[in-house]
Design a protein around this motif. Structure first.
Motif, PDB file in Angstrom:
ATOM      1  N   ALA A  91      32.018  38.196  46.710  1.00 51.11           N
ATOM      2  CA  ALA A  91      31.473  39.344  45.982  1.00 51.11           C
ATOM      3  C   ALA A  91      32.370  40.557  46.154  1.00 51.11           C
ATOM      4  CB  ALA A  91      30.060  39.655  46.465  1.00 51.11           C
ATOM      5  N   ALA A  92      32.899  40.752  47.365  1.00 48.11           N
ATOM      6  CA  ALA A  92      33.793  41.881  47.619  1.00 48.11           C
ATOM      7  C   ALA A  92      35.066  41.759  46.797  1.00 48.11           C
ATOM      8  CB  ALA A  92      34.122  41.951  49.107  1.00 48.11           C
ATOM      9  N   ILE A  93      35.646  40.571  46.761  1.00 49.38           N
ATOM     10  CA  ILE A  93      36.860  40.353  45.962  1.00 49.38           C
ATOM     11  C   ILE A  93      36.584  40.632  44.489  1.00 49.38           C
ATOM     12  CG2 ILE A  93      38.429  38.563  45.121  1.00 49.38           C
ATOM     13  CD1 ILE A  93      38.390  37.336  47.883  1.00 49.38           C
ATOM     14  N   LEU A  94      35.428  40.186  44.032  1.00 47.05           N
ATOM     15  CA  LEU A  94      35.075  40.339  42.614  1.00 47.05           C
ATOM     16  C   LEU A  94      34.946  41.802  42.227  1.00 47.05           C
ATOM     17  CD1 LEU A  94      34.293  38.722  40.044  1.00 47.05           C
ATOM     18  CD2 LEU A  94      31.921  38.896  40.802  1.00 47.05           C
ATOM     19  N   PHE A  95      34.234  42.577  43.039  1.00 47.72           N
ATOM     20  CA  PHE A  95      33.933  43.957  42.661  1.00 47.72           C
ATOM     21  C   PHE A  95      34.949  44.976  43.185  1.00 47.72           C
ATOM     22  CE2 PHE A  95      29.837  41.916  41.991  1.00 47.72           C
ATOM     23  CZ  PHE A  95      29.434  42.490  40.795  1.00 47.72           C
ATOM     24  N   TYR A  96      35.744  44.602  44.174  1.00 46.09           N
ATOM     25  CA  TYR A  96      36.773  45.515  44.666  1.00 46.09           C
ATOM     26  C   TYR A  96      38.137  45.230  44.035  1.00 46.09           C
ATOM     27  CZ  TYR A  96      33.541  46.986  48.389  1.00 46.09           C
ATOM     28  OH  TYR A  96      32.470  47.484  49.095  1.00 46.09           O
ATOM     29  N   PHE A  97      38.433  43.939  43.840  1.00 48.14           N
ATOM     30  CA  PHE A  97      39.775  43.572  43.378  1.00 48.14           C
ATOM     31  C   PHE A  97      39.784  42.900  42.007  1.00 48.14           C
ATOM     32  CE2 PHE A  97      39.778  42.815  48.136  1.00 48.14           C
ATOM     33  CZ  PHE A  97      40.286  44.070  48.451  1.00 48.14           C
ATOM     34  N   ASN A  98      38.642  42.325  41.599  1.00 43.85           N
ATOM     35  CA  ASN A  98      38.522  41.643  40.306  1.00 43.85           C
ATOM     36  C   ASN A  98      39.644  40.627  40.106  1.00 43.85           C
ATOM     37  OD1 ASN A  98      37.387  40.980  37.848  1.00 43.85           O
ATOM     38  ND2 ASN A  98      38.519  42.552  36.721  1.00 43.85           N
ATOM     39  N   LYS A  99      39.765  39.722  41.050  1.00 43.46           N
ATOM     40  CA  LYS A  99      40.813  38.711  40.991  1.00 43.46           C
ATOM     41  C   LYS A  99      40.321  37.444  41.660  1.00 43.46           C
ATOM     42  CE  LYS A  99      44.385  39.617  43.643  1.00 43.46           C
ATOM     43  NZ  LYS A  99      45.427  40.351  44.390  1.00 43.46           N
ATOM     44  N   SER A 100      41.130  36.406  41.591  1.00 47.46           N
ATOM     45  CA  SER A 100      40.798  35.154  42.265  1.00 47.46           C
ATOM     46  C   SER A 100      41.112  35.257  43.750  1.00 47.46           C
ATOM     47  CB  SER A 100      41.603  34.006  41.640  1.00 47.46           C
ATOM     48  OG  SER A 100      41.491  32.839  42.416  1.00 47.46           O
ATOM     49  N   ALA A 101      40.279  34.617  44.556  1.00 48.83           N
ATOM     50  CA  ALA A 101      40.507  34.616  46.004  1.00 48.83           C
ATOM     51  C   ALA A 101      41.839  33.955  46.355  1.00 48.83           C
ATOM     52  CB  ALA A 101      39.360  33.885  46.708  1.00 48.83           C
ATOM     53  N   LYS A 102      42.336  33.094  45.476  1.00 46.96           N
ATOM     54  CA  LYS A 102      43.610  32.415  45.734  1.00 46.96           C
ATOM     55  C   LYS A 102      44.777  33.398  45.753  1.00 46.96           C
ATOM     56  CE  LYS A 102      41.888  28.364  43.231  1.00 46.96           C
ATOM     57  NZ  LYS A 102      42.047  27.520  42.015  1.00 46.96           N
ATOM     58  N   ASN A 103      44.606  34.534  45.093  1.00 53.33           N
ATOM     59  CA  ASN A 103      45.705  35.493  44.954  1.00 53.33           C
ATOM     60  C   ASN A 103      45.552  36.703  45.875  1.00 53.33           C
ATOM     61  OD1 ASN A 103      46.755  33.889  42.825  1.00 53.33           O
ATOM     62  ND2 ASN A 103      45.315  34.846  41.400  1.00 53.33           N
ATOM     63  N   LEU A 104      44.800  36.561  46.958  1.00 52.38           N
ATOM     64  CA  LEU A 104      44.542  37.668  47.879  1.00 52.38           C
ATOM     65  C   LEU A 104      45.827  38.096  48.596  1.00 52.38           C
ATOM     66  CD1 LEU A 104      41.761  38.957  48.466  1.00 52.38           C
ATOM     67  CD2 LEU A 104      41.696  37.630  50.580  1.00 52.38           C
ATOM     68  N   THR A 105      46.087  39.405  48.640  1.00 53.89           N
ATOM     69  CA  THR A 105      47.258  39.917  49.372  1.00 53.89           C
ATOM     70  C   THR A 105      46.905  40.091  50.842  1.00 53.89           C
ATOM     71  OG1 THR A 105      46.702  42.249  49.063  1.00 53.89           O
ATOM     72  CG2 THR A 105      47.947  41.181  47.294  1.00 53.89           C
ATOM     73  N   TRP A 106      47.933  40.312  51.678  1.00 58.25           N
ATOM     74  CA  TRP A 106      47.691  40.561  53.102  1.00 58.25           C
ATOM     75  C   TRP A 106      46.893  41.845  53.305  1.00 58.25           C
ATOM     76  CZ3 TRP A 106      47.736  37.324  56.872  1.00 58.25           C
ATOM     77  CH2 TRP A 106      48.606  36.226  56.876  1.00 58.25           C
TER      78      TRP A 106
END
Length: 741
Positions: free
Chosen positions: A170-185
């Motif tokens: 949920a945090a990735i969706l609403f903070y970054f709006n991207k796939s978890a696979k593409n998470l930066t450091w």
């Protein structure tokens, strides 16, 4: 001293017994159910990309993680519990350090492992020493019941991330709006510290403090050789995100599929195509609204698998003003002419027509039903495939009469499973769309056509098999139908990419309330409905120029539509008479042509419109005539009188055995007449009079008219009537009985 020791031992025993009770009372199934009840309903696309998520019962966005990105795993473990993979639920060294620190300092610090925090997230118990003891014991049980990676996933799926966001997805969706696979450091470090800072979980406040903590963790990860120097320096420069409101993708389908028992599903939707189609629907609807047309629906399916790849239930789910949350794809609407291809294919299998057979397109009454073509024109004689391409009503109503409207009704009922049982409610008008169907049902039918007559249910889920597979008609008749539909004129779209090959059919409901366009290719099957949810008619609503436009605009967004349907192995060449294109009759002789016909179809009927006669000096004679021996056998076109009557009016004069016929009313017809403004009941009587001769009209044996007019308006009372007409020159006559109610 002994008493004190006994007390200590007794208390120790009680603690041990209680601890054992807590340990063995841990219920792994109940533990999972507690978390499962809290998760939001979530729909994923076929690649497990998130499409739609809904608030849970606690008004939270709470998403269950499907996998943990490696960077997030490293960041969380190094920040929260570096010994996570080596301890058994409790880090006793850390616990002792925390005890000493808390004893010597006013500032409290914890020593909860990720396992202990997971227990706390599950039970939501208050922070007390007693509850801490329970968490310690239950952590051992948790570690026995689940693997480390599972426990880490439980923690990250249920940790708080600010506001009403729960779980890192949920945090990735609403903070970054991207796939978890593409998470930066940088993003992984932020997600690692947020659950540990309940007073800071608000990215709109305390940003400096959050930034410092994030960067401190990045530094630790760099020092521990997890991040290379160049990536570390870039990560430090990455700004903190802001909360990003989002709209669900494919929300109509999500609401259709998800319920309390199915909170998480992997659909067959292709997210990239879905987003393109939703954008096109929104764009196209703006031009529609200028014409007073407010709503639409779209379904795209993979032809071979029957998997739905795009599902757009309205012009915009969030268009509250124009009822955007209604699902157009399940709404029952009048389908216009889009059932005609199925009657066409079934009639071929029944041996009624070939694709080239001549059909009659002339004014005609079927009892009290007088169908008309949409353009109010008639073509007289027309090939069956051309009648389908032009979507002519009269030939297909006639074809339905020959096939049997009861039989066709129950065929369609077996194909798409509607509940209605009374075919008499629709009669011959069934082929013109008077039985309302949904876009889902029509897409299912056209998928069956595109699969050479093999029908199956639409599939909305990635991992389900085909269901309810059945055969509608032969492969050959399906192919010939698709071939005819490929030649449908693209009105207003003549410059559309000719390399994009599609067999398609449009339809407009009576009164212009619904516009349809259905298209099939070997790769995709596409269905479109356009209209108003209110059922309001609109003069601009046409299948060919409104729904058809949208169909081709959507087709332009797709690749792999340059391939044509391949010829199946069940087509054979048969001989057709060269005039009417029915099975060649050796007894009649004459010229013939070859044409493709389904091998598995019934034997094609011989022409109902050809007749062998004997002529002497241009006059037809029979065996009783003295010149019969010298008469010559010839084959003549022998059309029904109502057809000849139309052709005569078009200055096409053909020979006929009979020159007079009552066209309306039909024999034994029961007529219900409505009174006009004068309180009278006017019945229009129509006759065919090919020789334009003087005709005597007798109603109940009383002469009511003599002359060469072809229609009369009679004001009749309730009762039974007999109408007789007699030609003065030819002596031809016709008689019917009818009743006025």
């Amino acid at each position: 001293m002994k008493i004190a020791l006994k007390i200590v031992l007794f208390l120790g025993l009680l603690i041990f017994i209680y601890g054992a009770f807590v340990y063995f009372s841990f219920d792994a199934k109940k533990f999972l159910q507690t978390f499962e009840q809290r998760y939001s309903k979530v729909l994923y696309d076929k690649n497990e990309e998130l499409l739609s998520v809904f608030l849970n019962n606690e008004e939270q966005w709470h998403i269950k993680a499907k996998f943990i990105p490696e960077r997030l795993k490293i960041a969380v473990i190094n920040y929260e519990d570096k010994n996570f993979y080596s301890h058994y639920g409790v880090d006793f060294l850390a616990l002792m350090r925390a005890f000493v620190s808390n004893f010597n300092s006013a500032q409290r610090s914890g020593a909860s492992t990720l396992s202990m925090q997971t227990i706390k997230l599950n039970t939501r118990a208050k922070r007390t020493y007693f509850n801490k003891f329970n968490e310690i014991i239950q952590s051992f049980a948790l570690e026995q019941a689940f693997g480390k990676d599972e426990i880490l996933r439980f923690y990250l799926s249920n940790a708080p991330y600010g506001g009403n966001l729960v779980g890192f997805e949920a945090a990735i969706l609403f903070y970054f709006n991207k796939s978890a696979k593409n998470l930066t450091w940088s993003e992984a470090a932020l997600l690692a510290i947020l659950p540990n800072q309940p007073g800071l979980i608000n990215l709109e406040k305390n940003k400096t403090l959050l930034l410092n903590k994030r960067n401190a963790l990045l530094t630790k990860l760099y020092e521990r050789k997890f991040i290379p120097k160049d990536l570390y320096e870039l990560s430090l420069k990455e700004p903190l995100p802001n909360f990003k409101p989002r709209k669900n993708i494919a929300p109509h389908l999500a609401l259709k599929l998800l319920d309390e028992n199915k909170k998480e599903l992997i659909s067959s939707i292709d997210k990239k195509i879905q987003m393109k189609f939703e954008a096109k629907a929104s764009e196209f609807s703006k031009s529609l609204q200028q014409k007073g047309i407010l709503n639409l629906g779209i379904i795209l399916a993979d032809t071979k698998t029957r998997k739905v790849l795009a599902y757009v239930g309205s012009q915009d789910f969030y268009d509250i003003k124009n009822l955007g949350q209604i699902n157009a794809n399940v709404a029952k609407r009048s389908v216009g002419s889009i059932l005609k291809p199925f009657l066409y294919a079934l009639s071929m299998d029944e041996g009624l027509i070939s694709s080239k057979s001549i059909l009659l397109d002339v004014p005609i009454f079927f009892s009290n039903f007088n169908p008309q073509n949409a353009n109010k024109k008639y073509y007289g004689l027309i090939q069956a495939d051309k009648a389908l391409q032009k979507s002519l009503n009269v030939p297909f109503v006639s074809l339905l009469q020959d096939y049997g409207y009861e039989k066709f009704f129950y065929k369609l009922r077996a194909f798409i499973g509607f509940e209605e049982e009374n075919f008499q409610n629709y009669g011959l008008s069934f082929i013109l769309g008077t039985k309302e169907q949904s876009l889902e049902e029509m897409t299912k039918l056209y998928l069956g056509l595109a699969n050479y007559g093999e029908l199956a249910d639409l599939s909305f889920l990635r991992d389900e098999n085909l269901s309810n597979v059945k055969t509608m008609f032969s492969k050959g008749s399906a192919y010939l139908t698709l071939k005819a539909l490929k030649q449908v004129q693209r009105v207003g779209l003549e410059n559309f990419n000719p390399n994009k090959i599609i067999s398609y059919k449009t339809g407009t409901s009576y009164g212009r309330k619904d516009a349809w366009a259905m298209g099939a290719t070997p790769k995709y099957t596409l269905g479109v409905w356009v209209g108003n949810f209110s059922g309001e008619a609109n003069a601009n609503l046409y299948g060919v120029s409104i729904a058809g436009d949208l169909l081709f605009e959507l087709l332009g967004l797709l690749d792999d539509v340059e391939v044509d349907f391949t010829l199946p192995n069940d087509l054979i060449n048969i001989k057709l008479d060269s005039v009417t294109k029915y099975r060649y009759d050796e007894t009649l002789g004459g010229a013939y042509i070859n044409a493709l016909y389904p091998k598995d179809a019934k034997i094609l009927q011989t022409s109902p419109y050809l007749r062998k006669i004997y002529e002497f000096n241009g006059k037809e004679v029979d065996s009783k005539d003295e010149n019969f021996k010298e008469a010559k056998a010839v084959v003549r076109l022998d059309l029904p009188l109502y057809a000849l009557n139309f052709l005569y009016q078009e200055n096409i004069k053909l020979q006929s055995r009979k020159n007079l016929k009552i066209l309306y009313p039909k024999n034994d017809l029961k007529v219900i007449l409505a009174k006009d403004f004068d309180g009278k009941k006017g019945l229009v009587i129509r006759i065919a009079n090919l020789k334009n001769e003087k005709v005597f009209w007798y109603l109940n044996q009383k002469l009511i008219y003599e002359g060469n007019k072809n229609n009369q308006i009679l004001n009749l009372d309730k009762g039974k009537y007999t109408l007789l007409i007699i030609g003065e020159e030819s002596g031809d006559n016709d008689e019917i009985e009818f009743e006025v109610k």
